[in-house]
Write a protein that holds these residues in place. Sequence first.
Motif, PDB file in Angstrom:
ATOM      1  N   TYR A 118     -12.199 -44.437  87.505  1.00 59.52           N
ATOM      2  CA  TYR A 118     -13.589 -44.839  87.287  1.00 59.52           C
ATOM      3  C   TYR A 118     -14.464 -44.128  88.320  1.00 59.52           C
ATOM      4  O   TYR A 118     -14.070 -43.957  89.477  1.00 59.52           O
ATOM      5  N   HIS A 119     -15.651 -43.696  87.903  1.00 54.84           N
ATOM      6  CA  HIS A 119     -16.587 -43.008  88.790  1.00 54.84           C
ATOM      7  C   HIS A 119     -17.809 -43.894  89.031  1.00 54.84           C
ATOM      8  O   HIS A 119     -18.348 -44.470  88.089  1.00 54.84           O
ATOM      9  N   TYR A 120     -18.254 -43.959  90.262  1.00 55.62           N
ATOM     10  CA  TYR A 120     -19.471 -44.719  90.557  1.00 55.62           C
ATOM     11  C   TYR A 120     -20.555 -43.781  91.079  1.00 55.62           C
ATOM     12  O   TYR A 120     -20.284 -42.684  91.563  1.00 55.62           O
ATOM     13  N   ILE A 121     -21.795 -44.226  90.957  1.00 58.28           N
ATOM     14  CA  ILE A 121     -22.937 -43.463  91.450  1.00 58.28           C
ATOM     15  C   ILE A 121     -23.134 -43.815  92.925  1.00 58.28           C
ATOM     16  O   ILE A 121     -23.347 -44.974  93.286  1.00 58.28           O
ATOM     17  N   VAL A 122     -23.075 -42.799  93.774  1.00 56.42           N
ATOM     18  CA  VAL A 122     -23.045 -43.002  95.224  1.00 56.42           C
ATOM     19  C   VAL A 122     -24.434 -43.348  95.751  1.00 56.42           C
ATOM     20  O   VAL A 122     -25.384 -42.559  95.583  1.00 56.42           O
ATOM     21  N   PRO A 123     -24.605 -44.489  96.398  1.00 54.70           N
ATOM     22  CA  PRO A 123     -25.906 -44.826  96.986  1.00 54.70           C
ATOM     23  C   PRO A 123     -26.301 -43.812  98.062  1.00 54.70           C
ATOM     24  O   PRO A 123     -25.449 -43.251  98.754  1.00 54.70           O
ATOM     25  N   GLU A 124     -27.599 -43.590  98.192  1.00 55.80           N
ATOM     26  CA  GLU A 124     -28.125 -42.674  99.204  1.00 55.80           C
ATOM     27  C   GLU A 124     -28.925 -43.467 100.232  1.00 55.80           C
ATOM     28  O   GLU A 124     -29.681 -44.377  99.875  1.00 55.80           O
ATOM     29  N   VAL A 287      -1.981 -61.104  88.061  1.00 55.88           N
ATOM     30  CA  VAL A 287      -1.735 -60.288  86.863  1.00 55.88           C
ATOM     31  C   VAL A 287      -2.368 -58.923  87.083  1.00 55.88           C
ATOM     32  O   VAL A 287      -3.496 -58.828  87.562  1.00 55.88           O
ATOM     33  N   ASP A 288      -1.645 -57.872  86.738  1.00 57.72           N
ATOM     34  CA  ASP A 288      -2.079 -56.503  87.028  1.00 57.72           C
ATOM     35  C   ASP A 288      -3.344 -56.144  86.249  1.00 57.72           C
ATOM     36  O   ASP A 288      -3.332 -56.051  85.022  1.00 57.72           O
ATOM     37  N   GLY A 289      -4.437 -55.920  86.978  1.00 55.16           N
ATOM     38  CA  GLY A 289      -5.703 -55.544  86.356  1.00 55.16           C
ATOM     39  C   GLY A 289      -5.869 -54.062  86.137  1.00 55.16           C
ATOM     40  O   GLY A 289      -6.911 -53.632  85.626  1.00 55.16           O
ATOM     41  N   SER A 321     -10.934 -56.282  88.824  1.00 56.39           N
ATOM     42  CA  SER A 321     -11.692 -56.264  87.576  1.00 56.39           C
ATOM     43  C   SER A 321     -10.859 -55.636  86.469  1.00 56.39           C
ATOM     44  O   SER A 321     -10.117 -54.668  86.681  1.00 56.39           O
ATOM     45  N   LEU A 322     -11.007 -56.165  85.260  1.00 58.01           N
ATOM     46  CA  LEU A 322     -10.306 -55.621  84.097  1.00 58.01           C
ATOM     47  C   LEU A 322     -11.038 -54.422  83.496  1.00 58.01           C
ATOM     48  O   LEU A 322     -10.682 -53.954  82.415  1.00 58.01           O
ATOM     49  N   LEU A 323     -12.032 -53.922  84.203  1.00 61.53           N
ATOM     50  CA  LEU A 323     -12.728 -52.691  83.826  1.00 61.53           C
ATOM     51  C   LEU A 323     -11.755 -51.547  83.573  1.00 61.53           C
ATOM     52  O   LEU A 323     -12.032 -50.631  82.800  1.00 61.53           O
ATOM     53  N   HIS A 324     -10.585 -51.590  84.218  1.00 59.84           N
ATOM     54  CA  HIS A 324      -9.657 -50.457  84.213  1.00 59.84           C
ATOM     55  C   HIS A 324      -8.624 -50.505  83.102  1.00 59.84           C
ATOM     56  O   HIS A 324      -7.748 -49.637  83.045  1.00 59.84           O
ATOM     57  N   ASN A 506      -7.076 -47.864  70.022  1.00 62.99           N
ATOM     58  CA  ASN A 506      -8.352 -48.323  70.575  1.00 62.99           C
ATOM     59  C   ASN A 506      -8.245 -48.688  72.049  1.00 62.99           C
ATOM     60  O   ASN A 506      -9.013 -49.519  72.539  1.00 62.99           O
ATOM     61  N   GLY A 507      -7.306 -48.061  72.744  1.00 61.41           N
ATOM     62  CA  GLY A 507      -7.108 -48.376  74.154  1.00 61.41           C
ATOM     63  C   GLY A 507      -8.071 -47.653  75.065  1.00 61.41           C
ATOM     64  O   GLY A 507      -7.660 -47.011  76.041  1.00 61.41           O
ATOM     65  N   TRP A 508      -9.361 -47.768  74.789  1.00 62.64           N
ATOM     66  CA  TRP A 508     -10.387 -47.046  75.529  1.00 62.64           C
ATOM     67  C   TRP A 508     -10.731 -47.750  76.834  1.00 62.64           C
ATOM     68  O   TRP A 508     -10.807 -48.981  76.892  1.00 62.64           O
ATOM     69  N   VAL A 509     -10.961 -46.952  77.873  1.00 59.00           N
ATOM     70  CA  VAL A 509     -11.496 -47.468  79.130  1.00 59.00           C
ATOM     71  C   VAL A 509     -12.633 -46.555  79.573  1.00 59.00           C
ATOM     72  O   VAL A 509     -12.673 -45.369  79.222  1.00 59.00           O
ATOM     73  N   GLN A 510     -13.539 -47.097  80.363  1.00 52.70           N
ATOM     74  CA  GLN A 510     -14.700 -46.333  80.823  1.00 52.70           C
ATOM     75  C   GLN A 510     -14.314 -45.480  82.018  1.00 52.70           C
ATOM     76  O   GLN A 510     -13.682 -45.948  82.960  1.00 52.70           O
ATOM     77  N   SER A 511     -14.712 -44.217  81.979  1.00 51.85           N
ATOM     78  CA  SER A 511     -14.530 -43.324  83.121  1.00 51.85           C
ATOM     79  C   SER A 511     -15.831 -43.228  83.908  1.00 51.85           C
ATOM     80  O   SER A 511     -15.833 -43.361  85.128  1.00 51.85           O
ATOM     81  N   TYR A 512     -16.942 -43.008  83.222  1.00 55.85           N
ATOM     82  CA  TYR A 512     -18.282 -43.082  83.826  1.00 55.85           C
ATOM     83  C   TYR A 512     -19.297 -43.116  82.700  1.00 55.85           C
ATOM     84  O   TYR A 512     -19.074 -42.553  81.622  1.00 55.85           O
TER      85      TYR A 512
END
Length: 756
Positions: A118-124, A287-289, A321-324, A506-512
């Motif tokens: 997963y990629h996050y937007i880096v705060p400045e 449980v493994d997230g 988080s189950l985001l992954h 349908n095993g999609w997950v968000q990368s960014y």
Amino acid sequence: MSKTHNLGFPRIGRERQLKFAQEQFWRGELSAAQLQDTAATLRAQHWQWQREAGLDWVPVGDFALYDQVLNLTALLGNVPARYGFSGGEVGLDTYFAMARGTASAPAMEMTKWFDTNYHYIVPEFTADSRFELSSHALFDEVQEAQAQSIPAKVVLLGPVSYLFLGKSKQAGFDRLNLLPRLLKAYASLLLRLHGLGVQWVQLDEPILALDLDEPWLAAFQQAYPLLAEQGIPILLASYFGDVSRHLPLLTRLPLAGVHIDVVRAPEQLSVFAAQWPQDRVLSVGIVDGRNVWRADLRQKLAQLSEVADRGEQLWLAPSCSLLHVPVDLAAEQKLDAELKSWLAFARQKLDEVAALSHALNQGESVVSAILADSDQAAASRRSSTRIHNAAVAARLAALTAADAERDAPFAVRQVSQQAHLNLPAFPTTTIGSFPQTQDIRSARAAFKRGELDEAGYLAAMKSAIRLAVAKQEELGLDVLVHGEAERNDMVEYFGEQLSGYAFSQNGWVQSYGSRCVKPPLIFGDVSRPQAMTVAWSRFAQTLTARPMKGMLTGPVTMLQWSFVRDDQPRALTARQIALALRDEVCDLEAAGIRVIQIDEPAIREGLPLRRADWDAYLQWAVEAFRLSASGVQNETQIHTHMCYSEFNDILPSIAAMDADVITIETSRSDMELLDAFAAFNYPNDIGPGVYDIHSPRIPAVDEMVRLLEKARQVIPAERLWVNPDCGLKTRGWHETEAALRHMVQAARQLRETATA
């Protein structure tokens, strides 16, 4: 009676509804109101699913239209000046401008979220940074949840982690100086949530799993007493590693509870069981997230036995988080029954958490059928004959150190390669993929549905390859690629052709952002039954006299971007993949392909969070790459590509990979990363990205020349390549051609100044 909760839920939707709505909005086909309606519908559905699973507390604030860290940046009004924000409400235009850039302002940096994909937007941050509540989105979501009778637990990134994960944009400025200012904004935020009747706030402080200097640890002692005064019980959530060394610090903080990850770090459960105060909540991530394998519930119950007496002060949850992980296994209709019985996606993982809680609270007999089914699945995985391959084991046993070495050092190879390829100074190339047009996607989908026969599919893909090659020749690129029209995803495409892999529908997950990936499932020993890319590369080479670059995904990235089997060391699985790719590399060379790129964007991502564990990982990760690359002659040029990670601290290992050319992402950071390569005196060729492909903006020639001039100050001219940051799959042809035309012009200007 133990309680149950969740740290976060996937937001893309079971059918990727968010992705499609985002992209329609960006194309002007959907209004802002319609995008927000889609988001609200998804939130309601996800909250309802979690409530149906029996959770006592449901996360609110984990939803994002792009990224949860960017959400917090907008909420705090921490908007860089280049976006023209002057206070008030951060609207969607500003929000997406920070994520994607505009014609006049580049996007904020993006990097990996710890060791995930997963990629996050880096705060400045600058000395002038101010924090003031500037978005009502979170408060609206709380009221949405309350209107739907959802027991809301607000989830936010904690203040210390927010500062740590950001970047100072002024030399010599210590962003910790901003902590008092930031805490005032957090206090206002918590006070407002308290006024809305919120009963719990989960503040994620994942940096506790890292090696932290004393000033950062002291920041926790400065932050949490103030936050605790705002009237809402705080659950501090850690994950991805062992935080037991910080237990004395955590105990001193005025926290109502703490969450620990006992999947990644099971050893810390005993420490917290013995020492965490009995009158505070201990949330156990059981449980493994981050992986899709079903939990062995009986083993988990045995693990929980030492905390079972904590009553209501024991909360059970996924590890993070189950985001992954994908949303729902029920959407899978084509997985065979045995493999499907080994899996659990987000919704199923919540059912596992609930079953464990019921067993603790009411006895195992209440969930006897669930436990029996879990036992059967665990036994099936252990005994299945489809997992092990004797031929793979024999090949691994025969490996020697020489198998991971090129025949000659880089200086010798460089001379041979230049004689063979005859490239100009500052050679231009791309990272591999070209736009995946609607025609390409439609042909692939029709072929998979059986509506287009193989001959028709091959004709469609070859037509796309011809177009990509012709456009590259017209643009004047020096090393061409075939464009990867036939590939759905850089990992999935290869996994589909390797033994030991399986795939979901349908095993999609968000990368960014709107970028979703469908990671393969590595369930068994990996091998290559037949060539995977040779025919496509050979065909593309017949279309041009210029060098055609073969494109492969490296072994560590194949590992990191898959759901990996957990019944053997990851290093062993990486070696299996490396040998399969080695066969492909050698076959490409035999087919006349003398430039071969083995992408490893995930090698930094796989780095353990604690430095004490780095050496062991880097040793096998580098070995895996070298195994894949070292079967070719000196004249064959091996490239690798890496992006959106901080590489400064592992440069010796990157150099040890011994790729002839490395291409890296540097445009978002204004070539900042090259300073580290220069200081290290990186020995091989480097291609620093000169424009950000994740943004729709088309940079001017002068902008690229400026970046290249900056690069030329630290990279010898004879070792400097010119290329974009990453692949061009997600871009349209209009912007792709315009940007590449500027890039080629920039390279030509550089050649002129070099010979003047």
